[in-house]
Design an enzyme around this catalytic site. Structure first.
Site, PDB file in Angstrom:
ATOM      1  CB  CYS A 158      33.561  82.975  13.691  1.00 36.64           C
ATOM      2  SG  CYS A 158      35.117  82.555  14.442  1.00 36.64           S
TER       3      CYS A 158
ATOM      4  NE  ARG B 150      44.037  82.445  14.264  1.00 31.91           N
ATOM      5  CZ  ARG B 150      43.342  81.317  14.225  1.00 31.91           C
ATOM      6  NH1 ARG B 150      43.927  80.189  14.593  1.00 31.91           N
ATOM      7  NH2 ARG B 150      42.090  81.325  13.854  1.00 31.91           N
TER       8      ARG B 150
ATOM      9  CD  GLN C 187      40.790  80.616   9.823  1.00 29.32           C
ATOM     10  OE1 GLN C 187      39.936  81.491   9.873  1.00 29.32           O
ATOM     11  NE2 GLN C 187      41.062  79.837  10.852  1.00 29.32           N
TER      12      GLN C 187
ATOM     13  CG  ASP D  39      36.502  80.492   8.672  1.00 30.14           C
ATOM     14  OD1 ASP D  39      36.065  79.417   9.117  1.00 30.14           O
ATOM     15  OD2 ASP D  39      36.776  81.478   9.390  1.00 30.14           O
TER      16      ASP D  39
ATOM     17  CG  HIS E  81      31.504  80.812  10.415  1.00 32.89           C
ATOM     18  ND1 HIS E  81      32.441  81.573   9.752  1.00 32.89           N
ATOM     19  CD2 HIS E  81      32.139  80.285  11.496  1.00 32.89           C
ATOM     20  CE1 HIS E  81      33.583  81.523  10.419  1.00 32.89           C
ATOM     21  NE2 HIS E  81      33.436  80.758  11.469  1.00 32.89           N
TER      22      HIS E  81
ATOM     23  CE  LYS F  66      39.560  71.348  18.389  1.00 34.42           C
ATOM     24  NZ  LYS F  66      40.706  72.130  17.946  1.00 34.42           N
TER      25      LYS F  66
ATOM     26  CG  HIS G 184      33.018  77.908  14.159  1.00 37.79           C
ATOM     27  ND1 HIS G 184      33.608  79.136  14.288  1.00 37.79           N
ATOM     28  CD2 HIS G 184      32.043  77.865  15.093  1.00 37.79           C
ATOM     29  CE1 HIS G 184      33.018  79.806  15.266  1.00 37.79           C
ATOM     30  NE2 HIS G 184      32.061  79.055  15.765  1.00 37.79           N
TER      31      HIS G 184
END
Length: 653
Positions: A347, A376, A394, A396, A398, A479, A525
């Site tokens: 992000c 991670r 991911q 991912d 945005h 979320k 997100h």
RNA sequence: GCCGGGGUAGCUCAGUGGCAGAGCAACCGCCUUGUAAGCGGUAGGUCGUGGGUUCAAUCCCCACCCUCGGCUCCA
């Protein structure tokens, strides 16, 4: 007189109990009865019914009934352990899904072995055979503390409950502040408990102890480590057997096992924990998943972006991730021009793309998409195959939009997400709205309220049922998490849609509005697969390795009956490859049955067998996964069928 | 990270303080097969890594790595 669930009434003599009511209604019911509900309160069968009360009988084959069985079996477990291990302290033993557990503290830090488990289970059976009654008693705190003077964990629970500080698990153990309740099985064994319980231990018996594990007292990582014994318990021998069978079936679907069996990917020890390498067969499936994802995003109005795997520490200070997740990040690399971290999320980098130049309201919503690989440092004990991994990608996205656009955008996101998940064979979804955790979050109350409302509105607009998970939000915003149900009914959390007013603030994101004013966009997100690795693992378990034809690494395998037909088999392979399919061939140097068996074990959707008849007639024998063999099928017919199968993404199973 | 189990051939797993084992898979022959295991042979190992005890360690001890079941955690 009591009132039954069907609103009929029944006359009973004064002082009658639940078991007498059940007997009056029918013998069957009396046999299955484990507890009663009197005016909404679960009670023991032996409790006298009040005149005019609304009463129902809980039977052992209901969820509530199994709960009573399991909790009662937990008491039997505690008694067996106390008998076999002198000085054992017992703490809590609730019923859980499919079973129960009980936590113990053994003297001298002793732990349970597998042999101990066998001995404990035998002792439990003896207690069941003894048919001990569960006798309820209520008493004052003082009396209870006296009874449990050698049981420090019980005393702690009693004190918490009576001081009004008890939580739900304490209440389950001890009852309420007004009176502490206990259940006595024998002279020597009594346990703190709210109940209800079965009338006597003879009603139990269909149970099995499953495993031993360490567990923190009260879930506190800094607190003492107790020994937890897990068990399962059911209303009948057959129900227990079915449960154990289900576990075996689930084990066969374990994605870690299938990944090895099917040569999809591996976790080489030399790489380090939680890091996977994808083999060709896993790689092709992953590529197909990614291709499909990209195609859908392309059509969905997303812009594709790419960002690096490393970033200067300042970036994560700005985003706030260093403040909240430093321990979960790989350690910093000190360079001569600053400190760099492997990125744990994408992000902040997408924020930088947004901020690179001035933005107009005309550009919004701006949807950035990236298959972004992140790292991670998950704690060693938490790694679990592909489901919990240290390096992952991911899908991912945005989305930067105005506050006015937010609700619509979230609503259409829900459609998008569900549509993609359906393509992968999921049809049942559960939605969860996670709200703010005041201690682990940034931003004003007002901002949190507005974003929570927006998510809620989107769910309501779709008429979706959802549960609220209090304090489970990310630090930057609330979320919606989406769980899917797999082929054998298990729930997996996959997709997430998160609302974020905070990162735009931290990064100073702006757009020029219609009135020429500078305004702050909202950031959504969104990950659909979550992580490709995790999604792949869930898919593997969902399909049990039998991927639908459009995803199968090898879609068709061609087998010649004998070497004389190999040449024709090769021609069939060529035709199919020209048609764009993934096809291979096993030459006839081994028995046909053996080659079929090997191909079946690889879960290939279609096995084609070709022999003399096929060579002369341009046909094939079709042996589909999970279906019946068809002989003499014209190759063109088979190719039509294949094209339909692949197009519809239908699993032949 | 914490508690407990485990790491032996590509896979599944036996085994022992003194030459390292099976089944399947692989490879080589023979068989030429019509819908889930034909027969014979060959090869394959730093017994997770490092250190220690011992005349001798895959085995016993210590540390680390990886892994499994839980707990805690999960942006």
């Amino acid at each position: 007189m009591v009132r039954l669930p069907d609103d009929s009434t029944r006359e009973l003599s004064a002082g009658s109990t639940g078991i007498e009511l059940a007997q009056a209604i029918g013998k069957r019911l009396a046999q299955a009865a484990v507890a009663t509900v009197i005016d909404g309160v679960e009670s023991d069968l032996g409790v006298a019914l009040v005149d005019g009360a609304k009463v129902s009988i809980i039977t052992s084959d209901s969820d509530a009934g199994r709960h009573v069985l399991r909790h009662s079996t937990a008491h039997v477990l505690a008694q067996a352990v106390v008998q076999l291990f002198e000085g054992a302290k017992f703490s809590i033993g609730p019923a859980i899904e499919d079973g129960f557990y009980y936590d113990f503290d053994l003297p001298n830090n002793k732990t349970f072995s597998d042999q101990d488990l066998v001995a404990i289970q035998e002792r439990m059976q003896k207690i069941v055979e003894a048919d001990q009654p569960f006798v309820r008693a209520e008493m004052t705190t003082k009396e209870a503390l006296k009874i449990f003077k050698d049981q420090p964990y019980k005393c702690e629970i009693i004190e918490r409950v009576t001081k009004g500080k008890g939580d739900s698990s304490d209440a389950l153990e001890a009852g309420s502040a007004d009176a502490v309740s206990v259940y006595r099985n024998s002279e020597s064994f009594v346990d703190l408990c709210r109940g209800p319980h079965v009338p006597s231990t003879g009603r139990l018996g269909h149970f099995a102890l499953m495993k031993v594990a360490g567990a923190y007292w009260r879930g506190n990582e800094k607190g003492p480590m107790l020994q937890r014994i897990y068990g399962t318990a059911w209303e009948s021998k057959s129900a227990l057997a079915e449960h154990l069978h289900r576990l075996e079936e689930a084990e066969k679907r374990d994605h870690r096992r299938l990944a090895v069996e099917m040569d999809l990917l591996s976790f080489p020890q030399e790489l380090g924990g939680g890091l996977a390498v994808w083999h060709p067969k896993g790689g092709i499936i992953r590529k197909l998943m990614e291709d499909y994802s990209r195609e859908r995003h392309q059509n969905g109005g997303y812009k594709f972006v790419f960002t690096p795997h490393l970033a200067n520490a300042h970036l994560f200070e700005t985003s706030g991730h260093l403040q909240f997740y430093k321990d979960g990040m790989y350690p910093p690399m000190e360079m001569d021009n600053g400190t760099y971290y492997p990125k744990p999320m994408n992000c902040p980098m997408h924020c930088l793309i947004y901020r690179d130049r001035q933005r107009s309201y005309r550009e919004l919503p701006l949807r950035l998409f990236e298959l972004g690989t992140v790292y991670r440092y998950e704690r060693a004990g938490t790694l679990h195959g592909l489901l919990r991994i240290r390096g992952f990608t991911q899908d991912d996205s945005h989305i930067f939009c105005t506050e006015e656009q937010m609700a619509d955008e979230i609503a259409s996101l829900l459609d998008f997400v569900l549509s993609v998940l359906r393509r992968f064979g999921f049809s049942e979804f559960d939605f969860k709205l996670s709200t703010r955790n005041a201690e682990k979050s940034v931003g004003s109350d007002e901002i949190w309220q507005r974003s929570t409302d927006a998510l809620q509105e989107a769910l309501n607009r779709h008429g979706l049922q959802y549960t609220v998970a209090p304090e489970a939000a990310a630090f930057y915003g609330p979320k919606i998490d989406i769980d899917v149900r797999d082929a054998i009914g298990r729930k997996w959390q996959l997709s997430t849609i998160q609302c974020d007013f905070n990162l735009p603030e931290r990064f100073g994101l702006e757009y020029i509005a219609t009135d020429n004013a500078r305004k702050q966009p909202i950031m959504l997100h969104r990950a659909l697969f979550g992580s490709i690795e995790r999604f792949f693992g869930v898919l593997l378990e969902h399909y049990g390795g039998a991927f639908p034809t459009w995803l199968a690494p090898v879609q068709v395998r061609v087998l010649a009956v004998a070497s004389a037909h190999d040449e024709y088999a090769t021609k069939v392979v060529e035709r199919l490859v020209e048609g764009g399919y993934r096809v291979d061939q096993l030459v006839a140097d081994e028995q046909l049955g053996k080659r079929i068996r090997a191909s079946k074990l690889e879960r290939i959707p279609y096995i084609l067998v070709v022999g003399d008849d096929d060579v002369s007639n341009s046909t094939v024998g079709v042996n589909p996964r999970g279906g019946d063999v068809r002989r003499d099928v014209p190759l063109t017919d088979f190719m039509n069928q294949l094209s339909i199968d692949v197009g519809q993404a239908k699993s032949v199973s």
